[in-house]
Design an enzyme around this catalytic site. Sequence first.
Site, PDB file in Angstrom:
ATOM      1  N   LYS A 162       0.830  -1.209   0.000  1.00  0.00           N
ATOM      2  CA  LYS A 162       0.000   0.000   0.000  1.00  0.00           C
ATOM      3  C   LYS A 162       0.867   1.264   0.000  1.00  0.00           C
ATOM      4  O   LYS A 162       0.427   2.318  -0.457  1.00  0.00           O
ATOM      5  CB  LYS A 162      -0.921   0.024   1.217  1.00  0.00           C
ATOM      6  CG  LYS A 162      -1.825  -1.198   1.401  1.00  0.00           C
ATOM      7  CD  LYS A 162      -2.880  -1.307   0.332  1.00  0.00           C
ATOM      8  CE  LYS A 162      -4.040  -2.238   0.686  1.00  0.00           C
ATOM      9  NZ  LYS A 162      -3.683  -3.645   0.884  1.00  0.00           N
TER      10      LYS A 162
HETATM   11  C1  LIG Z   1      -4.402  -4.788   0.502  1.00  0.00           C
HETATM   12  C2  LIG Z   1      -3.654  -6.070   0.520  1.00  0.00           C
HETATM   13  C3  LIG Z   1      -3.927  -7.110  -0.393  1.00  0.00           C
HETATM   14  C4  LIG Z   1      -5.073  -7.048  -1.374  1.00  0.00           C
HETATM   15  O1  LIG Z   1      -4.909  -6.084  -2.373  1.00  0.00           O
HETATM   16  P1  LIG Z   1      -6.150  -5.575  -3.254  1.00  0.00           P
HETATM   17  O2  LIG Z   1      -5.635  -4.473  -4.069  1.00  0.00           O
HETATM   18  O3  LIG Z   1      -7.205  -5.141  -2.257  1.00  0.00           O
HETATM   19  O4  LIG Z   1      -6.631  -6.750  -4.042  1.00  0.00           O
HETATM   20  C5  LIG Z   1      -3.110  -8.229  -0.368  1.00  0.00           C
HETATM   21  N1  LIG Z   1      -2.105  -8.354   0.521  1.00  0.00           N
HETATM   22  C6  LIG Z   1      -1.827  -7.395   1.434  1.00  0.00           C
HETATM   23  C7  LIG Z   1      -0.716  -7.603   2.397  1.00  0.00           C
HETATM   24  C8  LIG Z   1      -2.580  -6.216   1.460  1.00  0.00           C
HETATM   25  O5  LIG Z   1      -2.292  -5.261   2.374  1.00  0.00           O
END
Ligand SMILES: *Cc1c(COP(=O)(O)O)cnc(C)c1O
Length: 458
Positions: free
Chosen positions: A111
């Site tokens: 993120k």
């Molecule tokens: C947010 C997240 C995901 C999922 O990603 P999306 O874009 O919502 O499909 C997978 N793994 C981790 C560690 C995350 O923080």
Amino acid sequence: MKYVSTRGNAAPIAFEDVLLSGPAPDGGLYVPEAWPQFSSGELDGLRGKAYAHVVAAVMAKYADADWANAAARVAHEVYARFDHPDVAPLVKLASDRYLLELFHGPTLAFKDFALQLIAPLMSKALKRRNERRLVLVATSGDTGGAAVAALAGLPNIDLVVLHPKERISDVQRRQMTTVKESNVRNVAVEGTFDDAQALVKALFADAAFAREHRLTAVNSMNWVRIAAQIAYYAATCLKLSDAPVTFSVPTGNFGDVFAGYAAKRMGLPVARLIVATNVNDILVRALSTGVYARGAVHATMSPAMDIQVASNFERLIFEANDRDARATADLLAAFARSGTLTLNEQALATMSATFDAVRVDEIETLATIRRVHAETGRLIDPHTAVGVAAAASRPQDESVVILATAHAAKFPEAVAQATGSRPRLPDRLQWILTAVERYDTLPNDEQALKRYLKGATN
Ligand SMILES: *Cc1c(COP(=O)(O)O)cnc(C)c1O
């Protein structure tokens, strides 16, 4: 470049507006009006360039010149602060299997890639407009931490993060609640992540309240977050230049894997995209039967993927229906009414031409963490393990890149349970384990949250 709504009932908007918006006013999601292309000459020119260069090249396809320049400047600054000189290093796991490590940013999950880039850009846009905004986020753990790290201390932005009380890991909570800057407030909601998410949606849906408090979203409904993530797919394709690359993507809200799809549409050599889910498998069911039907959410050791409604799937529905906004709006209206929508045969075939989907249960997730540790000495987090397990569905000799979406130290209990080794938090984050935490607790109640926010913004 203009941005249009997947439901076709909102005026096209420019990059700066899409930067500051969540869903379109017609309930749809913004997408670029056409897919910009990379020529093979442009791609050759990017080979061997630093990561921030690739980001700048991608953003230049989506933003007008002023914003493209701003994005390039910010990219060079923020990615230089990541823990690894490659920013998104590619490491070999086994023959023809690679891990793309996306956890070297400030909060140890992917993120950070988008939030670190868009936060300073949002602040710049608000300064230009002489506006102040209240960013409201519900988090199952990683988005909240990344938002706090990116937005803390920025002028003209207040941030309120809702997390489900006692349902996220200690490390995840402490990353948010030990922040010192006064423009950030954390709230523990007495309920589940779905409850917190429903509260946020209810406040955005109250148009008068949302306008009065200048509510803004930074979840993956924001197109610029997706655009920022296209860059690591591009950088990886440029590194593995011999053949098209298949990616296995641990998936919840479908934002990250949609960025991979966008990379393919822009002309990057992406072969297939594997949607890897835990037992919350709405996408696996949709891609195998054409029926997208909401189910109950189960708590797993990969909580960022404990989602039954994958917001960004709407963007793929729009594409697979040849960008027919009317058809997309009808499908999503049916889903809102009944919790089910059915894709037509042609749309399903279009999706299947690029996507595979694989469900990985808890036992297989633990076994995968254990096996990777035994075979390579690496500790991987449970989300990454879901991606690794799903990649086994592809032939041995096909190159598959698995997105390592979080650092193992964010989920020490699951990793210790699988391997007997407890991953250690990097030194630069050790201080959060003993620092004073600051957060408020609220009941799962819309009125209580509204009263709280009136206090927070005055
Ligand atoms: C947010 C997240 C995901 C999922 O990603 P999306 O874009 O919502 O499909 C997978 N793994 C981790 C560690 C995350 O923080």
